[in-house]
Design a protein around this motif. Sequence first.
Motif, short mmCIF file in Angstrom:
data_model
loop_
_atom_site.label_atom_id
_atom_site.label_comp_id
_atom_site.label_asym_id
_atom_site.label_seq_id
_atom_site.Cartn_x
_atom_site.Cartn_y
_atom_site.Cartn_z
N UNK A 154 0.66 -1.32 -0.14
CA UNK A 154 0.07 -0.25 0.01
C UNK A 154 0.95 1.25 -0.09
N UNK A 155 0.56 2.32 -0.66
CA UNK A 155 1.06 3.62 -0.65
C UNK A 155 0.25 4.56 0.21
N UNK A 156 0.86 5.29 1.37
CA UNK A 156 0.12 6.45 1.70
C UNK A 156 0.55 7.60 1.11
N UNK A 157 -0.80 7.93 0.36
CA UNK A 157 -0.59 9.26 -0.31
C UNK A 157 -1.26 10.51 0.26
N UNK A 158 -0.56 11.70 0.31
CA UNK A 158 -1.20 12.82 1.12
C UNK A 158 -1.50 13.76 0.13
N UNK A 159 -2.57 14.42 0.01
CA UNK A 159 -2.86 15.59 -0.77
C UNK A 159 -2.52 17.02 -0.15
N UNK A 160 -1.52 17.57 -0.36
CA UNK A 160 -1.42 18.79 0.26
C UNK A 160 -1.60 20.17 -0.98
N UNK A 161 -2.02 19.71 -1.87
CA UNK A 161 -2.49 20.69 -3.05
C UNK A 161 -3.55 21.37 -2.68
#
Length: 105
Positions: free
Chosen positions: A88-95
Amino acid sequence: MIIKLKRLTDDAMVPTKATDGAAGFDLYLAEDERINCGSTVLCKTGIAIELPRGYEGQVRSRSGLAKDGVVVANSPGTIDSDYRGEVGVLLHNQGSYDKILRKGE
């Protein structure tokens, strides 16, 4: 080096190298994901791997997503040699806007 890989779903995509000179393999989403601004989501890949003892896998942000503010939350993410579950990949949206990622990206 031999890295064993198991597809956990029939349509899971096997990681690929974009070019002969690529340093690593590209991972692909197993399902659509919506990542709201400021949120972090565990994205499934639909694969499990077996790395040789003493080695680790690393997951890093991709420039194409990072330019839109989506980065690996714990970069680099580590896959230990004894981990046998789904990658799994922890993706964060800082946009500044919500991001929808599609299966296969």
